[in-house]
Structure formats: structure tokens, C-alpha cells
Motif scaffolding. Structure first.
Motif, mmCIF file in Angstrom:
data_model
loop_
_atom_site.group_PDB
_atom_site.id
_atom_site.type_symbol
_atom_site.label_atom_id
_atom_site.label_comp_id
_atom_site.label_asym_id
_atom_site.label_seq_id
_atom_site.Cartn_x
_atom_site.Cartn_y
_atom_site.Cartn_z
ATOM 1 N N ARG A 144 1.919 6.961 -6.634
ATOM 2 C CA ARG A 144 0.925 7.991 -6.943
ATOM 3 C C ARG A 144 1.295 9.347 -6.342
ATOM 4 N NH1 ARG A 144 -1.696 7.745 -10.796
ATOM 5 N NH2 ARG A 144 -3.323 8.993 -9.889
ATOM 6 N N VAL B 228 0.841 -1.201 0.000
ATOM 7 C CA VAL B 228 0.000 0.000 0.000
ATOM 8 C C VAL B 228 0.877 1.251 0.000
ATOM 9 C CG1 VAL B 228 -1.621 1.347 1.422
ATOM 10 C CG2 VAL B 228 -2.027 -1.081 1.020
ATOM 11 N N LEU C 67 0.993 4.159 -2.852
ATOM 12 C CA LEU C 67 0.835 5.574 -2.502
ATOM 13 C C LEU C 67 2.037 6.393 -2.956
ATOM 14 C CD1 LEU C 67 -0.698 5.303 1.083
ATOM 15 C CD2 LEU C 67 -1.860 6.034 -1.011
ATOM 16 N N HIS D 17 1.296 10.308 -3.222
ATOM 17 C CA HIS D 17 0.351 10.698 -2.178
ATOM 18 C C HIS D 17 1.125 11.112 -0.925
ATOM 19 C CE1 HIS D 17 -2.919 10.366 0.742
ATOM 20 N NE2 HIS D 17 -3.732 10.478 -0.296
ATOM 21 N N ALA E 17 2.245 8.510 1.784
ATOM 22 C CA ALA E 17 3.154 7.428 1.390
ATOM 23 C C ALA E 17 4.349 7.312 2.327
ATOM 24 C CB ALA E 17 3.640 7.645 -0.042
#
Length: 145
Positions: free
Chosen positions: A76, A69, A73, A78, A81
């Protein structure tokens, strides 16, 4: 902005690769171990002494998912992350240190612990690097070109 402005950052790609790789290994080991314990129990075998193994397998599975996960993240870009990966790395360091204290000392256990800690140190260095920090701050997802 051109495509060259958002070239992949080596630190972000490296951390993503390490997180996915260790995450897949953790999920695979945890799942296989839990599957083996379940098969032993369904076959009528005594599993009363497998409690610690089941806890270790479940934690391996959970930390593997957490790393995957975190890698998604990070890919992307994020903001969460770095926190997700940092928590997973911290828990893995604690797990590795506990394993070094509890496990019997064999060549394989020492080698596994040393290699695990080396990978976790590399992840920590990449996590604290400017490349990963800039990647998350910019918020532009990684792309393979």
C-alpha cells in the motif's frame, strides 16, 4: 499520469514477496508447533520441558504476523512499511544468531541458519534500496498488471 508512470518496482515487489513468504512460513510453523504442544497437553502428556519450544513458536507466530503486516503496508506504500519490516528483519537476525549459538550443530541446522541469514540479507538490501524508498515516498500502491 499514465499507467506506465506507476509500473511496479522490482525491489518493492521482491521485498513484498520475501516478507509475505517468510511471514507465512513463520505463522504456519508457530501455529503448528503451538497446536502440537496444546494437543500433547490435552492428551495428558508431560509438557514441562516444552517451555522454550512454546516461546519459540509464539515468537515465530508474532514475527510472521509482523512480516505480513509489513508486506501489506509496503504494498500500500505506507510510510511505516520500511520500519515494520526493518524491525522484523532485525528481530529475525537476532533469532537466527541465537539459534546458531544454542542449537546443536547438525547439517540441517547449519543449512537452515545459512539460508535464513541469506534471505534476511536479501531483505535488508532490498529494504535499503532506492526502489523501495522511492515507492514509499511516492505513496502509490503496487499493482500487478
Amino acid at each position: 499520469m499514465t499507467d506506465r508512470d506507476h509500473s511496479p518496482r522490482p525491489a518493492a515487489l521482491g521485498l513484498t514477496g520475501l516478507a509475505v513468504g517468510l511471514g507465512i512460513i513463520g505463522v504456519a510453523i508457530g501455529f503448528a508447533t503451538l497446536l502440537g504442544i496444546t494437543a500433547t497437553a490435552s492428551g495428558g502428556g508431560d509438557t514441562t520441558e516444552y517451555g522454550p519450544m512454546a516461546v519459540t513458536a509464539a515468537s515465530s507466530l508474532a514475527l510472521g504476523v509482523l512480516l505480513i503486516v509489513g508486506a501489506v503496508l509496503l504494498w500500500r506504500a505506507h510510510r511505516a512499511a520500511r520500519v515494520v519490516i526493518a524491525v522484523a528483519v532485525a528481530l529475525l537476525v537476532v533469532s537466527s544468531l541465537a539459534r546458531m549459538v544454542v542449537d546443536s550443530v547438525t547439517f540441517i541446522s547449519v543449512l537452515g541458519s545459512v539460508l535464513s541469514l541469506c534471505a534476511l540479507v536479501a531483505m535488508g538490501v532490498l529494504l535499503a534500496s532506492d526502489g523501495v524508498r522511492d515507492h514509499v515516498r511516492e505513496g502509490v500502491p503496487l499493482r500487478l498488471t
